[in-house]
Design an enzyme around this catalytic site. Sequence first.
Site, PDB file in Angstrom:
ATOM      1  N   CYS A  44       0.886  -1.126   0.191  1.00  0.00           N
ATOM      2  CA  CYS A  44       0.159  -0.143  -0.008  1.00  0.00           C
ATOM      3  C   CYS A  44       0.749   1.100  -0.016  1.00  0.00           C
ATOM      4  O   CYS A  44       1.731   1.389   0.872  1.00  0.00           O
ATOM      5  CB  CYS A  44      -0.999  -0.102   1.319  1.00  0.00           C
ATOM      6  SG  CYS A  44      -1.755   1.577   1.524  1.00  0.00           S
ATOM      7  N   TYR A 175      -5.215   6.793  -9.016  1.00  0.00           N
ATOM      8  CA  TYR A 175      -6.529   5.978  -8.598  1.00  0.00           C
ATOM      9  C   TYR A 175      -7.621   6.406  -9.378  1.00  0.00           C
ATOM     10  O   TYR A 175      -8.682   5.583  -9.772  1.00  0.00           O
ATOM     11  CB  TYR A 175      -6.660   6.147  -7.215  1.00  0.00           C
ATOM     12  CG  TYR A 175      -5.799   4.942  -6.456  1.00  0.00           C
ATOM     13  CD1 TYR A 175      -6.279   4.069  -5.915  1.00  0.00           C
ATOM     14  CD2 TYR A 175      -4.474   5.540  -6.112  1.00  0.00           C
ATOM     15  CE1 TYR A 175      -5.421   3.043  -5.081  1.00  0.00           C
ATOM     16  CE2 TYR A 175      -3.852   4.812  -5.311  1.00  0.00           C
ATOM     17  CZ  TYR A 175      -4.076   3.347  -4.836  1.00  0.00           C
ATOM     18  OH  TYR A 175      -3.068   2.927  -4.114  1.00  0.00           O
TER      19      TYR A 175
HETATM   20  N1  LIG Z   1      -8.033   5.310   2.920  1.00  0.00           N
HETATM   21  C1  LIG Z   1      -6.830   6.177   2.816  1.00  0.00           C
HETATM   22  C2  LIG Z   1      -5.491   5.468   2.581  1.00  0.00           C
HETATM   23  C3  LIG Z   1      -5.349   4.155   2.903  1.00  0.00           C
HETATM   24  C4  LIG Z   1      -5.871   3.252   1.907  1.00  0.00           C
HETATM   25  O1  LIG Z   1      -6.687   3.546   0.960  1.00  0.00           O
HETATM   26  N2  LIG Z   1      -5.224   2.136   2.073  1.00  0.00           N
HETATM   27  C5  LIG Z   1      -5.941   0.989   1.277  1.00  0.00           C
HETATM   28  C6  LIG Z   1      -4.848   0.165   0.443  1.00  0.00           C
HETATM   29  S1  LIG Z   1      -3.688   1.253  -0.438  1.00  0.00           S
HETATM   30  C7  LIG Z   1      -6.627   0.264   1.995  1.00  0.00           C
HETATM   31  O2  LIG Z   1      -6.174  -0.147   2.985  1.00  0.00           O
HETATM   32  N3  LIG Z   1      -7.777  -0.309   1.524  1.00  0.00           N
HETATM   33  C8  LIG Z   1      -8.605  -1.355   2.183  1.00  0.00           C
HETATM   34  C9  LIG Z   1     -10.026  -0.796   2.111  1.00  0.00           C
HETATM   35  O3  LIG Z   1     -10.207   0.234   1.653  1.00  0.00           O
HETATM   36  O4  LIG Z   1     -11.155  -1.463   2.396  1.00  0.00           O
HETATM   37  C10 LIG Z   1      -6.914   7.440   1.909  1.00  0.00           C
HETATM   38  O5  LIG Z   1      -7.907   7.227   1.124  1.00  0.00           O
HETATM   39  O6  LIG Z   1      -6.063   8.185   1.940  1.00  0.00           O
END
Ligand SMILES: N[C@@H](CCC(=O)N[C@@H](CS)C(=O)NCC(=O)O)C(=O)O
Length: 322
Positions: A44, A175
């Site tokens: 990540c 993204y």
């Molecule tokens: N959600 C945070 C950053 C953390 C994030 O999105 N991590 C992802 C992995 S790169 C995650 O944990 N995804 C799992 C989920 O959203 O269920 C953001 O939007 O800034």
Amino acid sequence: MNASAADAAYERDARYLTTRITRDGSSGYPVAPGRYRLVAARACPWANRALIVRRLLGLEDVLGLGMAGPTHDEQSWTFDLDPGGLDPVLGTHFLRDAYLRRDPEYPLGITVPAIVDIGSGAVVTNDPDRITRDLATEWVEHHRPGAPNLWPRKHAEELESVIDRVYRDVNNCVYECGFAGSQEAYDEAYDRLWTALDWLEERLSTRRYLVGDTITEADVRLFPTLARFDPVYHGHFKANRNRLTEMPILWAYARDLFQTPGFGDTIDVAQIKEHYYVVHRTINPTGIVPKGPDLAGWRTSHGRERLGGRPFGDGTPPGPVR
Ligand SMILES: N[C@@H](CCC(=O)N[C@@H](CS)C(=O)NCC(=O)O)C(=O)O
């Protein structure tokens, strides 16, 4: 009529558990060696920034690290790389358990990075930007001797503005390309991304680092996106005007950081590729993970020393990975 570009645009859920861990403990969570566990995943990019900062600042002995495996289902990241599938300190398999200890009805994504209060087993915060900022500014007393200043006060304004654009038009924009729900949304994100990458290519042609002449939080923010660019974002997210290796300045900058202790030693491209290509079935239904690209170039000389710059300012690089 198709949905408008705005309707079909990818929107990151930026609601977080925002409890801070502070020096004065006014939040109820004082900075305290050994009290918390950072949970990350090599895959990540948001967690990658916390891993880099922990290494640069030498916080390994005061802030333990739990590492989730590269893939997860819609429910949770898991500690499937650990013996018995359990984090050795938290004793759980699912990171979700730590979120549910914080809030039994926790309604949002189970994300990394997260910092867990080991005593209660509950997540304190999962706000990635706040985590790196507080590690740099609230945990100062526990930094290693020679730790760099990642938020130099004299560059505060420039730092904020560069970080802001890098977040919007690069870190998050890849993204927005990858998860766009309409051609218009994709086109808009793609154009914004490449305008920003051209800006960075130009900006880094005369300076070794993004802000000032040392490594700062701005470089920590950009690097994890560049490290994932050719293996993932170029193909999987359709961010494909060029490869990173075709942007000579950004490619040299990325190699320079990769070869700097604390940056490259946090990267595991196999885990990165497995995560994106296996987890995102909506955009890669077969789950097949590409074998390429060839990564040999990352260790080649970058020639950026000629721009001057002092990576660690008056400080020193971190020692070897434990
Ligand atoms: N959600 C945070 C950053 C953390 C994030 O999105 N991590 C992802 C992995 S790169 C995650 O944990 N995804 C799992 C989920 O959203 O269920 C953001 O939007 O800034």
